[in-house]
Write an enzyme that holds these catalytic residues in place. Sequence first.
Site, PDB file in Angstrom:
ATOM      1  N   GLY A   1      43.575  37.139  31.779  1.00 27.50           N
ATOM      2  CA  GLY A   1      44.335  38.334  31.431  1.00 27.50           C
ATOM      3  C   GLY A   1      43.921  39.556  32.223  1.00 27.50           C
ATOM      4  N   GLY A   2      43.510  39.349  33.479  1.00 28.20           N
ATOM      5  CA  GLY A   2      43.187  40.469  34.358  1.00 28.20           C
ATOM      6  C   GLY A   2      44.441  41.018  35.021  1.00 28.20           C
TER       7      GLY A   2
ATOM      8  N   GLY B   1      46.615  38.241  36.715  1.00 27.43           N
ATOM      9  CA  GLY B   1      47.195  37.374  35.686  1.00 27.43           C
ATOM     10  C   GLY B   1      48.353  38.037  34.963  1.00 27.43           C
TER      11      GLY B   1
ATOM     12  CE  LYS C   1      42.754  38.899  49.274  1.00 27.06           C
ATOM     13  NZ  LYS C   1      43.246  38.339  48.018  1.00 27.06           N
TER      14      LYS C   1
ATOM     15  CG  ASN D   1      41.256  49.123  49.461  1.00 26.47           C
ATOM     16  OD1 ASN D   1      40.179  49.238  48.868  1.00 26.47           O
ATOM     17  ND2 ASN D   1      42.133  48.181  49.157  1.00 26.47           N
TER      18      ASN D   1
ATOM     19  CB  SER E   1      38.861  43.546  42.671  1.00 28.49           C
ATOM     20  OG  SER E   1      38.369  42.817  43.781  1.00 28.49           O
TER      21      SER E   1
END
Length: 300
Positions: free
Chosen positions: A8-9, A12, A183, A201, A250
Site C-alpha cells: 500500500g505504498g 501500489g 533503472k 532530483n 524515495s
Amino acid sequence: MKVAVIGGGAIGLLFASFFSQEGLDVTVCTRTKDQADLLNKDGISVKTGTEEEENYKICAVVLSEYHELPDYAVVCVKQNGLETVICDLRQRQVFQRSTLVFIQNGMSHLEKLQTLPQDNIIAAVVEHGVSKMSESKVNHTGWGKVRASSFRGSIEWLFWERMKKYGFEVALAEQLSGIMQEKLVVNSVINPITALFGVKNGEVLTNPHLTILAERLFDEAYITLGRTDRQSLWSYVLKICTKTGENRSSMLRDIDNGRETEIDAISGYLMSQGKKQGFDLPYTSFVYYGIKALEQKNKE
C-alpha cells in the site's frame, strides 16, 4: 479479471487506481489493518498536477487475510519487505496459479524469484513520478513508463495492451537484464545523492558539484554492469533527472521519515558485483556508507 496489488505504498496505490479505472476487480493487500480499513472507507485519492483530485473505490485487506484467486498479483513492496511477501507467494495456494509481477528498485531480488513455483513471473520498472501523501492518497507528479519483461513463462499480451494507456509496455524476455540495469543505474545515481544532500532530483543537474558526483557514480555503475552504451545510458539518467526534477526521491523520503532505505539493493548490489570483478568503487562505497550512517542516526 482479479488483480491483487501487494503493498500500500505510493506505487501500489497508483497502480490500484489504474486497474480500477480499467474496471478490473482490484484488492490492495496491505501490511496493516488500519490502512486496509481506511482504503475500504475512503478509497484511493490521486492528485495529478493541476487536475482535480480523483477518487477510486477499491477493496483492501491485510495480506494474510486475502483469500481470492487473483489472475495477477502485482508486488509493489520495497526490497526490505520482499522476503516476507515471497514466502507468502511460495506457500499459499491462492497465488499458485497467479501471474506474478514484481516492481522493485535494484536487482538483488531477481535471484530470490528463482525460488518461486509460479509458471509466469514478470519483472518491471516504473518511471512514473509518485509520492504518498497519506495512507489513502498519492500525488502523481509525473507520467512515465512501466517497462515489463518476462522473468519466467509467458505474457498475456491482451492484458498489457489494455494497460498501455497508463504507460505499461512489455519488452522481450531477453531484454529483461538491460531494463533492470538501466533503472539500477538511475537509482544508484539519483537516490543516494538526493538523500545525502536533502535535495530534489532536479538539483542533481542544476548544482554542478552534484553533477560531477553523479557522473562519477554513473561511471562506476556503468563499468560494473559491463555496459557498452555510455552516452545513451548517461542521457537516459539525465532525462529521468529532468523529468522528475521536482520529485523527492524515495530514498530521501525514507531518510526524512526515519525508515530503512533500499541502499543495499542498489549501491550495495553494485558493490557486491564490483567485488566479484575486482573493481574498486570509491564513490559508490562513499554514498553507501553515508546512507547507512543516516539510517543509524535515525535509530538513535
